[in-house]
Design a protein around this motif. Structure first.
Motif, short mmCIF file in Angstrom:
data_model
loop_
_atom_site.label_atom_id
_atom_site.label_comp_id
_atom_site.label_asym_id
_atom_site.label_seq_id
_atom_site.Cartn_x
_atom_site.Cartn_y
_atom_site.Cartn_z
N VAL A 1 0.86 -1.18 0.00
CA VAL A 1 0.00 0.00 0.00
C VAL A 1 0.90 1.23 0.00
CG1 VAL A 1 -1.77 1.28 1.25
CG2 VAL A 1 -1.81 -1.23 1.24
N VAL A 2 0.78 2.03 -1.04
CA VAL A 2 1.64 3.20 -1.18
C VAL A 2 1.31 4.21 -0.10
CG1 VAL A 2 2.33 5.09 -2.72
CG2 VAL A 2 1.81 2.81 -3.66
N GLU A 3 2.34 4.69 0.59
CA GLU A 3 2.13 5.71 1.62
C GLU A 3 1.71 7.02 0.96
OE1 GLU A 3 2.20 5.40 4.81
OE2 GLU A 3 2.91 3.33 4.90
N GLN A 4 0.63 7.61 1.48
CA GLN A 4 0.14 8.87 0.93
C GLN A 4 -0.32 9.78 2.06
OE1 GLN A 4 -2.26 8.75 -2.73
NE2 GLN A 4 -2.32 6.54 -2.53
N ASP A 5 -0.46 11.02 1.71
CA ASP A 5 -1.07 11.97 2.64
C ASP A 5 -2.57 11.80 2.50
OD1 ASP A 5 -2.15 14.10 4.00
OD2 ASP A 5 -0.65 15.54 3.33
N TRP A 6 -3.13 10.91 3.33
CA TRP A 6 -4.53 10.52 3.15
C TRP A 6 -5.48 11.69 3.41
CZ3 TRP A 6 -5.22 6.39 0.48
CH2 TRP A 6 -4.29 5.35 0.54
N VAL A 7 -5.14 12.57 4.33
CA VAL A 7 -6.00 13.72 4.59
C VAL A 7 -6.08 14.61 3.35
CG1 VAL A 7 -6.28 15.83 5.93
CG2 VAL A 7 -5.61 13.70 7.07
N ARG A 8 -4.91 14.94 2.80
CA ARG A 8 -4.89 15.79 1.61
C ARG A 8 -5.57 15.11 0.43
NH1 ARG A 8 -1.96 20.22 0.43
NH2 ARG A 8 -0.71 19.92 2.31
N LEU A 9 -5.33 13.80 0.27
CA LEU A 9 -5.93 13.06 -0.83
C LEU A 9 -7.45 13.05 -0.71
CD1 LEU A 9 -5.63 11.25 -3.33
CD2 LEU A 9 -5.48 9.28 -1.77
N THR A 10 -7.96 12.80 0.50
CA THR A 10 -9.41 12.77 0.71
C THR A 10 -10.01 14.14 0.43
OG1 THR A 10 -9.22 11.03 2.37
CG2 THR A 10 -11.22 12.35 2.40
N GLN A 11 -9.36 15.18 0.93
CA GLN A 11 -9.90 16.51 0.73
C GLN A 11 -9.93 16.89 -0.74
OE1 GLN A 11 -7.65 19.16 3.22
NE2 GLN A 11 -8.77 18.60 5.07
N SER A 12 -8.94 16.44 -1.50
CA SER A 12 -8.89 16.79 -2.91
C SER A 12 -10.02 16.16 -3.71
CB SER A 12 -7.54 16.36 -3.51
OG SER A 12 -7.46 14.95 -3.60
N GLN A 13 -10.62 15.11 -3.15
CA GLN A 13 -11.69 14.41 -3.85
C GLN A 13 -13.06 15.00 -3.58
OE1 GLN A 13 -11.07 10.43 -2.40
NE2 GLN A 13 -9.43 10.00 -3.84
N PHE A 14 -13.15 15.97 -2.69
CA PHE A 14 -14.44 16.55 -2.33
C PHE A 14 -14.43 18.05 -2.57
CE2 PHE A 14 -14.42 12.56 -0.11
CZ PHE A 14 -15.72 12.11 -0.23
N GLU A 15 -15.13 18.45 -3.61
CA GLU A 15 -15.28 19.85 -3.96
C GLU A 15 -16.69 20.30 -3.56
OE1 GLU A 15 -12.98 21.84 -5.30
OE2 GLU A 15 -11.46 20.24 -5.40
N PRO A 16 -16.94 21.62 -3.50
CA PRO A 16 -18.30 22.09 -3.26
C PRO A 16 -19.27 21.52 -4.30
CG PRO A 16 -16.74 23.88 -3.03
CD PRO A 16 -15.96 22.72 -3.55
N VAL A 17 -20.46 21.16 -3.84
CA VAL A 17 -21.48 20.58 -4.71
C VAL A 17 -22.62 21.57 -4.87
CG1 VAL A 17 -23.12 18.69 -5.00
CG2 VAL A 17 -20.88 18.25 -3.98
N SER A 18 -22.96 21.87 -6.10
CA SER A 18 -24.06 22.79 -6.39
C SER A 18 -25.37 22.01 -6.45
CB SER A 18 -23.81 23.51 -7.71
OG SER A 18 -24.94 24.27 -8.07
N ILE A 19 -26.31 22.33 -5.55
CA ILE A 19 -27.64 21.74 -5.62
C ILE A 19 -28.51 22.59 -6.54
CG2 ILE A 19 -29.60 20.92 -4.28
CD1 ILE A 19 -26.85 19.57 -3.66
N THR A 20 -28.49 23.89 -6.30
CA THR A 20 -29.05 24.88 -7.22
C THR A 20 -28.02 26.01 -7.29
OG1 THR A 20 -30.17 26.24 -5.53
CG2 THR A 20 -31.38 24.32 -6.37
N GLU A 21 -28.32 27.06 -8.02
CA GLU A 21 -27.38 28.17 -8.12
C GLU A 21 -27.10 28.79 -6.76
OE1 GLU A 21 -28.59 31.05 -10.94
OE2 GLU A 21 -28.45 29.71 -12.67
N GLU A 22 -28.07 28.74 -5.86
CA GLU A 22 -27.93 29.41 -4.56
C GLU A 22 -27.78 28.47 -3.38
OE1 GLU A 22 -31.30 31.97 -4.25
OE2 GLU A 22 -30.51 33.44 -5.67
N PHE A 23 -27.89 27.17 -3.61
CA PHE A 23 -27.87 26.17 -2.54
C PHE A 23 -26.71 25.21 -2.79
CE2 PHE A 23 -30.36 22.37 -0.61
CZ PHE A 23 -29.64 22.48 0.58
N TRP A 24 -25.74 25.18 -1.86
CA TRP A 24 -24.52 24.40 -2.04
C TRP A 24 -24.20 23.55 -0.81
CZ3 TRP A 24 -20.72 24.91 -6.13
CH2 TRP A 24 -21.11 25.79 -7.15
N VAL A 25 -23.52 22.44 -1.05
CA VAL A 25 -22.90 21.65 0.01
C VAL A 25 -21.41 21.89 -0.09
CG1 VAL A 25 -22.55 19.36 1.00
CG2 VAL A 25 -24.72 19.91 -0.12
#
Length: 300
Positions: free
Chosen positions: A96-120
């Motif tokens: 298992v390749v050693e990685q910065d798992w925190v940084r890797l996980t965070q890079s996979q989650f961007e803000p999600v647009s539900i509508t133009e004004e409503f975001w996760v």
């Protein structure tokens, strides 16, 4: 680190997992459906009035992490040598390749647009300028970050049907994202229930992070009837839960269901026909959102 991957029948999952973690120095042990991603894939669940969930799938894959290759090889050899492990197979042993798992996980989650004004929006991101309603939610142990089509459609329905519900129930709450979203969009109070203790804790934590109050607990906590009931689970448990879920919808109230594939629409309609008529409200990537309204007292 070295990952040892084993294939085994259901009856061996618990004893092999116990042996790996308790006696063979595995750092972690996880179990998954060997048929995941195929038509034979099955969900394991437990709900009120249903049999207890199975401990594993009929054909399971167990993944165990070890510090060294020698430990992984020794564990595999010891397990294969036992009389009671018939059916156990070593599928792989790999570094298992050693990685910065925190940084890797965070890079996979961007803000999600539900509508133009409503975001996760994850906590490490700035909210977009156009966002007027924001759910702050980080990936965790419980399902529901707004990226899956079923969750996104539920939030989209809540956003486009924005009104103040005196009371709503999020059944199978996962991360609590739907209850939190409903409150941010105008619901007065929200109850959220789940059979998983991690989901209940996650819901409470996420609600606090978003400045709202969600009453979270196991399914027995849901009391009385609600103007709005939302359940984002899977089709099979939704069918089995039809009497329970409909029993929580007050006269004239709305029921919203997700976790349904397009090919399962007719099955769900039939399951809920004794109480209300379901219709498809939205669809995305092969998934559908269904909803119905209970008759008011005057219509009965």
């Amino acid at each position: 680190m070295i990952e040892l991957v084993l294939g085994l029948p259901q009856a061996l999952v618990e004893p092999v997992s116990d042996a790996l973690s308790d006696e063979l120095d595995a750092l972690s042990v996880s179990v998954e459906d060997a048929d995941a991603g195929t038509e034979a894939e099955q969900a394991l669940f437990g709900e009120p009035g249903m049999p207890a969930p199975e401990p594993a799938w009929a054909s399971s894959t167990v993944r165990a992490l070890f510090e060294t290759e020698a430990q992984a090889e020794a564990a595999a050899a010891l397990l294969l040598a036992q009389d009671w492990t018939t059916g156990l197979r070593v599928l792989a042993m790999m570094p298992v390749v050693e990685q910065d798992w925190v940084r890797l996980t965070q890079s996979q989650f961007e803000p999600v647009s539900i509508t133009e004004e409503f975001w996760v929006v994850p906590s490490w991101h700035e909210a977009p300028a156009a966002a007027k309603t924001v759910i702050r939610l980080d990936p965790g142990l419980a399902f529901g970050t707004g990226t899956h089509p079923t969750t996104l459609m539920c939030l989209r329905w809540l956003a486009t049907n924005a009104r103040s519900w005196p009371r709503m129930l999020d059944y199978g709450c996962g991360s609590g994202i739907l209850a939190i979203g409903a409150l941010l969009l105008g619901a007065h109070t929200a109850d959220a229930v789940d059979i998983d203790a991690a989901a209940i804790q996650s819901t409470q934590d996420n609600a606090a992070a978003n400045g709202v109050t969600v009453r979270a607990g196991d399914p027995a906590m849901a009391s009385g009837c609600y103007p709005l009931v939302v359940a984002n689970i899977l089709a099979q448990p939704l069918k089995l839960l039809a009497p329970l879920l409909c029993g929580h919808v007050e006269a004239g109230g709305r029921l919203i269901l997700a976790g349904i594939l397009e090919r399962q629409v007719d099955e769900l309609r039939q399951a809920y026909a004794p109480w209300l008529t379901l219709e498809v409200l939205d669809s995305l990537d092969g998934w559908v959102l269904m909803g119905g309204q209970r008759a008011s007292h005057d219509d009965r």
